[in-house]
Design an enzyme around this catalytic site. Sequence first.
Site, PDB file in Angstrom:
ATOM      1  N   CYS A 132      38.319 -10.674  72.872  1.00 36.16           N
ATOM      2  CA  CYS A 132      38.946 -11.998  72.876  1.00 36.16           C
ATOM      3  C   CYS A 132      38.039 -13.068  73.452  1.00 36.16           C
ATOM      4  CB  CYS A 132      40.260 -11.943  73.654  1.00 36.16           C
ATOM      5  SG  CYS A 132      41.695 -11.805  72.579  1.00 36.16           S
TER       6      CYS A 132
ATOM      7  N   GLY B 137      43.398  -2.547  52.851  1.00 37.26           N
ATOM      8  CA  GLY B 137      42.513  -3.397  53.623  1.00 37.26           C
ATOM      9  C   GLY B 137      41.293  -3.806  52.834  1.00 37.26           C
TER      10      GLY B 137
ATOM     11  N   ASP C  34      52.268 -12.184  74.608  1.00 35.15           N
ATOM     12  CA  ASP C  34      51.228 -11.307  75.143  1.00 35.15           C
ATOM     13  C   ASP C  34      50.102 -12.167  75.693  1.00 35.15           C
ATOM     14  OD1 ASP C  34      50.509 -12.097  72.571  1.00 35.15           O
ATOM     15  OD2 ASP C  34      49.368 -10.266  72.168  1.00 35.15           O
TER      16      ASP C  34
END
Length: 729
Positions: free
Chosen positions: A401, A521, A611
């Site tokens: 992140c 995917g 979250d």
Amino acid sequence: MNPAYPPIRDLVLLGGGHAHALVLRMWAMDPLPGTRLTVINPDPVAPYTGMLPGLIAGHYRRDELMIDLVRLSRFANARLILDRATGIDRDARLIHLTGRAPLPYDLAAIDIGITSDLPGLPGAMDHAVAAKPLGAYAARWEAFLARRLAYPRVSILGAGLGGVELALATAHRLQTEGAKAQVTLFDRGDSPLPDLSARARRTVLGALSALGVTLRLGANVTAVGPSSLTLSTGEEIGSDFTLTVTGARPQPWLADIGLDHVNGFLATDASLRTSDARIFASGDCATLAHDPRPKAGVFAVRAAPVLLHNLRATLSGQPLRPFKPQSDYLKLISLGTRSATAEKWGLTVTGPRLWRLKDRIDRAFMDRFGPYPAMPTPPLPSPSTQGLTAFLDQRPLCGGCGAKLGPGALSTALATLPLPQRPEVLSGHGDDAAILATPTGVQVLTTDHLRAFSHDPRLMARLAALHALGDIWAMGATPQVALAQVTLPRLGPDLQTRMLAEVMEEAAATFRAAGADIVGGHSTEGAELTIGFTVTGTAARAIPKHGAQPGDALILTKPLGSGTILAAEMAMAQPDRLMLGEVWAACIAQMSRAQATAAATLAPHAHAMTDVTGFGLAGHLLEMLDGSSCAATVRLSDIPLMPGALELASMGQASSLQPANLAAVSWRMTAPDDPRALLLTDPQTCGGLLAAVPRALAADLLDQLQSQGHDAAIIGEVAAGQPHLTVVP
């Protein structure tokens, strides 16, 4: 890995012993193009055994004799897998591991050390500690000292050189702690220290007597109890700490893989190659078939350059080189105090100067794994655009992140998007996931991806899957299906197949454990490994990010600090008295903890839930407050932090995204000048859930979360007022 030379073959090092640690360091200085290097070791650090007696005696701190394999692997650009090998399928070229699927190899080397436990002695596995592997022994010893027994009784089984050194160190340490200790050294034989000269033997035995160590020869221990030993004569002897140092015992699986061995120790030729040309072995787990040597670390250190040369030569088609160990070696024997005995070629010298010599030799070895030399950065071309140098001097881009766009840039870009017009779309741009109305409730839809911060694709797949699932769990939904988006770095065909298989296998297992399936995917080649997932989930109702009410308690289900720790690891930081590898491993363990049970516990009661990810706790809490038109107070003393995160933040380690996170919230946050406040804007990867719940239910919900294994805490409360975050100590 240099993108100009994509890896096409896998070299795997099993174990982090002295030889492999040196191979890693030398490889870092001159890697072989076209080879991907992997290290497998159960622990993130590996001890240097030469300093063990000094640790037990209290002359060294634990961090002074631990090689940080996480830092070393980053320096060598190697993949580190924290697991234990249990076997090798040589036909399929697969290494079997305890906690994950078998790992392919093209060339392998083994340096997994030995053990000194007594598996056949009743009670030994439960009530004794083995001197090897060292890590567990050191931890148990420190725990024993912490008990502060007035009359500690220590028993050491095995009066070889290692046992005698540890008996001397033990007695010295207990004396310095002020304890009236009973240290007893047991051995079945009648002649202690047969490998020493008569003079050296007299010196060492005299040191035992001077420190009050009782030597019992011809003693056959038949059982170990929680606080006693039983001898074959029936005599029972009290023992509060029992240590086994009974000689080298190889890892049992080595004898079961079809390689030539001598009593379980892998037999090698002069080039350190086993009977399988694709497998080399060194260190205590191996023996030179034509010229056996004692189990001493000096031979592993001397073998390392030869091992490196022969691994490179095998991969590049060059001739191998023989290892020629010395006929004798300098034995430096610690005498408990800061004194030592040295013996070589039958000559013996004793005194404090010999301990100082041993100390210099040991510290010189460990200095090789201290600050690593900086790799040269190619100079900028001239001329270049003004400002480019300053831009490149910023913190290196983080993974996970920490690689996300800052909240300012993101909100500016999203402001240009039109609001959703379809009636089934119940969410806006700022929600954790899209919410679509269905006849039976709602379906939530999210997407997320992670830029790799580890060379281990299986680890990255698991964490990317859990990270993407976070938005589903935060809305109280049940995961349904996932689509994968995988960008692989440039690799040879075999390695490309292996990497994609690892990613998809681990992702499928992670989603399956959460009750979802991967249904498709997309994959592509790019500059680096990036893994993402689009995930759907279903719920009777979605728990919104907004909806917090004044008086609600704020519950956080995971500690903070992953952004800082991951950034420090990528920068190969070396904090004082802190093993970064152990901090990183503990961080990964926290990140790997799924939040499904936490979501199921909180969702029925939460007024609002989200979250904690890229924008940090402060950023995501302020998003909750904006949607709820409330304020909040959080207490730094109640916010759980990952081990080592505060120390790293205090020394200036931070994610490359942290400054942007701080800039986005600082004007709406009142916080004390406290280093803990730095971690409120730390970007979290696989972060915990943040829930606003009725105050009356908070304590009971916290008990449930903690009983499920979550390191959860009540960190503050929601208050009436304009959206603002007040942070108190």
